[in-house]
Structure formats: C-alpha cells, structure tokens
Design an enzyme around this catalytic site. Sequence first.
Site, short mmCIF file in Angstrom:
data_model
loop_
_atom_site.label_atom_id
_atom_site.label_comp_id
_atom_site.label_asym_id
_atom_site.label_seq_id
_atom_site.Cartn_x
_atom_site.Cartn_y
_atom_site.Cartn_z
N ASP A 349 -23.84 8.93 -45.21
CA ASP A 349 -24.60 9.67 -46.23
C ASP A 349 -24.13 9.29 -47.63
O ASP A 349 -23.00 8.84 -47.83
CB ASP A 349 -24.42 11.18 -46.03
CG ASP A 349 -22.95 11.58 -46.10
OD1 ASP A 349 -22.10 10.82 -45.57
OD2 ASP A 349 -22.64 12.62 -46.70
N GLU A 350 -25.01 9.50 -48.58
CA GLU A 350 -24.69 9.44 -50.01
C GLU A 350 -23.85 8.21 -50.38
O GLU A 350 -22.92 8.30 -51.17
CB GLU A 350 -23.94 10.72 -50.44
CG GLU A 350 -24.83 11.94 -50.33
CD GLU A 350 -24.12 13.24 -50.64
OE1 GLU A 350 -24.72 14.05 -51.36
OE2 GLU A 350 -22.99 13.47 -50.17
N ALA A 351 -24.24 7.05 -49.84
CA ALA A 351 -23.52 5.81 -50.16
C ALA A 351 -24.11 5.23 -51.45
O ALA A 351 -24.61 4.10 -51.47
CB ALA A 351 -23.62 4.83 -49.00
#
Length: 544
Positions: A349-351
């Site tokens: 997530d949220e890379a």
Amino acid sequence: MRLHRTQRTALPRLLGSLLLVTAAGISSAGAAPGAAAASIGPVTAAPRPLGQIVPAPAEVKAGGSPYVISAGTKIRVDHDSRDARKIGDYLAGVLRPSTGYALPVTGSGGSDGIRLRIGSHDSKLGAEGYTLKSGRGSVTITARGPAGLFHGVQTLRQLLPADVEKKSRQAGPWRVAGGTVTDAPRYAYRGAMLDVSRHFFTVTEVKRYIDQLALYKMNKFHLHLSDDQGWRIAIDSWPRLATYGGQTEVGGGAGGYYTKSDYREIIRYAASRYMEVVPEIDLPGHTNAALASYAELNCNGVAPPLYTGTNVGFSSLCVPKAITYDFVNDVVRELAALTPGKYLHIGGDEAHSTSHDDYVAFMNKAQAVVGKYGKTVVGWHQLTGATPVAGAVAQYWGYDETGAAERKQVADAAKNGTKLVLSPADRVYLDMKYNKDTALGLAWAGYVEVQRSYDWNPGTYLEGAPENSILGVEAPIWSETLTNSDEIEQMAFPRLPGVAELGWSPASTHDWDAYKVRLAAQGPRFSALGIDYYRSAQVPWPAK
Ligand code: ACM
C-alpha cells in the site's frame, strides 16, 4: 492509513441497501428485539433467549426447559480427544472463577452436564460449525472439528449471564435457554489486524486482544509487523531490523520488538483460540525502519534517521538493487519458517515513493519469494495494480471516495481469480473516530459510527466483484494514536463484534434494528471483561 489526507466532516449518509429478510428456521435471531430486551439486566427471571448472541447464529429453534449449571456440574469431553479436553479446560477456566463451582473436566461418559463432542457427521457444519442443544440436565455442543467446538463454547458463554465473565464469584443463576442452535460461518476469513509498528504492544496486550476476538468467533489475526516507525520481529540474518529499527515508535517512545520466541508464543496462543496469525511485512513502501537499519538498502547508500511522525508514502526500498531481494528473501524465509498459517502479507500500500514500473517489478518478485517459501500471498489491494499471482489475496481498504478506476481494478482482479478480504476504511477501520468528539483515532475516511460500521453487505459491497471472490472481512486497527489495551478497546468496542457478525452470520440475519438490541446486551459483558467501550447513542444499552 494516512494523516495527511484532508479530514472531512461526517455527512449523514444513505445507508446501504439492507436485507431485512429473516431466514427460514430462525425463530429469534434477527427477529425479536422485544424478546432480547427482556434479557438485559444483571439477573432476570428468564435466561437470555437462545440466539440472542453476537454473531447471530444461522439457525435457532428455541423451546423446552433451560439447562442450569450447578455445583455438581461436570464438563464431559470425548475420552479420546485431546482437543475436546483442551477446549473443556478452556471453558472451565472461563466458568470457574465466576460460578465458584469445581466443574471437573472428565472423559467419563454420561448424559448430564456440559458435553463437548467432536465427531458430528453433519457436513453442513463444515470445519467451524457446531450444534448446541440445551435442555433439562445437559447442554451438548457437537462439531465436526475442534474449531467448531471452540466456537460453540463461545456461544455457550454468551448464552450465560454477563457476570460469568467476572473473575470473582457471582450469584448466578447460570441458566442456558432450552433449544437447539445450528451454526456455521458465512465466510472462511474473519479477521482483525493490529498495527504493532506505530505503537508497540506487548505479548500480554496482544493476547488480551486475541481473547476478545475469540469471543466473537474471529479466526484470523493479522499482525502489521513493520512500518516506517518500527520493525517489530527479530530476523536473525538482519538483526539490526529489530534491535535498531524497533527501538522507537510514533511520538518517540521506546518501541520494542518480538523475539522469535515471543512471536511463537503469540502463534501458540492464537492457535489455542483457533485463530491463524497472518504476519505482514509492508513492502516496498512503509520501510523507513528497515532503511534506517541498513544503509545498503538505500539507493544512495545512506541510512535515513529513525522516524517517529505519522506521515506515509515517503519511504521505498531500492527496487533496482540486488541486495533488496536478498533482504526480501531472508525476511520472508525466516518469517515463513516461524509461521504455521498459510498466509504471508507483503503490504504493497501507499508506495508513493516507488515509480509505477518499479512497484510492479518489485511486487511481482516479492510474490514469487512468498510462493517459494510455501505461503499464500496477501497484499493490500494496490497489489491488483501489479500482477497478482494465482491464489493471491487482495485486501480492499478503499472507502466512499476511492475512485471508480481503482475499484474496477480490484473487481477485475477478483473476476480473474484474486480473492478479496474486505476492510473498507469508512466501515471497519476501527481506528476511525466515531464522531467529532472521539478523543482517539483518525478521521481521514470520515467518522464511523456503530451503525455505519455494521450496515453493509460484504457479498455485494464491491461492484463487479463476484460474490464467490469474497474470502471474508477484516477489521484493521492502526495505532498512530493508540498506545495500550484500554485505547485499543475504546476504538474496537463496540464496532468489532459487528464486523465479526458480518463475517460469520448469514446475510438473511442482517438487520440493524435487531442487531443493536443484541449488541446492547453485550454491554454488561464488555464491562465484566474490563473493556472500556464507547457507549454509542445508537445502541439501547442497559442502564449502568
Ligand atoms: C492502509 O491503510 N494504508 C492499508
């Protein structure tokens, strides 16, 4: 979970469409709020009506004499079943302090008392279902396997007065309404996640949460073991991850990490509650603690400082470097070796600091490593933007503001065989504030009151995702603002039992008006267990 998103005020929302159908055969669950109201209170003339529990059972046939636990009651288990004996000992551990009775656990046969039996041939019960038959002289729980027997024991607990949960002797009487409950779960995956990275929680605190999940028949415990603010699991081949990367947390406190023996103890304890641990190492973003521990993992070869704030999206593993894959391989190998369960969660997530091409390349390689060590990949739903391997599970954490294209990407992956665990942030993220006055928690997905958390149908929630792609539901709790068990419990209760019900109970039992009455009856049980819960005005709690 992000703090940098604009917080928005909660608007009155249209409730999702509801199934207000009462399943054939259910005579009390979901249909008799009046009857349930009569059961609320410390000591009532009648036992709690059969089926007035959370999660709602699949089928209830109430009737006949109640069963009464007394000083002479025995807990009778199959003489040749170690599992039944262990579950009998567990039940005795719950009942002895409050009843004050000896409640011996015995393998000698007999038709009276509390009877725990493994060996039902009813295939409808599956691995986790059970029947509970109560009448004059005995209550008998029968299951095909130990997990079902254990869940049946949770039903028995909830059918007894809330005082049964207390640790000192109480007055009783300890009656169980007469009749038969036949029960099995809707979904195989019914989970909760605890973020032990933003704040570290001790093994004792983790066990306390596991016990609370067990009461509501949850069967997966997802541990978010690494993030920017802390690496929480010892990895022998990269020791500084834990010893250096684990030494702080949000706000600058001391942090901590689990030794391998701590982690094994968590696994053992979860298994004793028929719960599988799903460990998560969040990759390739959310990795500042790892990057701070080993300079060579950084593209520029320079270790950043440890981080104790609450931003997200600023860290990334160095995708082109070969050593990155030595690191991933070693971590996954050691974690897989420690973990008996089938799943290994690799985040994803949220890379925001990883280019799209790098993200795809990295996630595809990381998935292969998980497969090499014999585990099933779980990733946050951004994994569907890479190439989910066959059998992968994507955990959907979107919310009302998640764009149509992102939802469609997840639904399309589901059509292609990716299984989904649903954790919509504006429904089941237990760290979302209830309302503007909630002291703890975050609000980036809006306020999440108890009804909103409960009132949705996992089977139809994500448009385009086939119903049979839904493996289940999970309630994550992120810990930017939470530092101890009391704070976890203020956010988890009373929403957690609602998520457990979404995972367990047939859609036909889903009805907020009936649920809120059953939930209200849990209030005294929370109190007896020392759980400091949010007394939502939406729920008709009994007076204190
Ligand atoms: C998440 O909340 N970033 C999975």
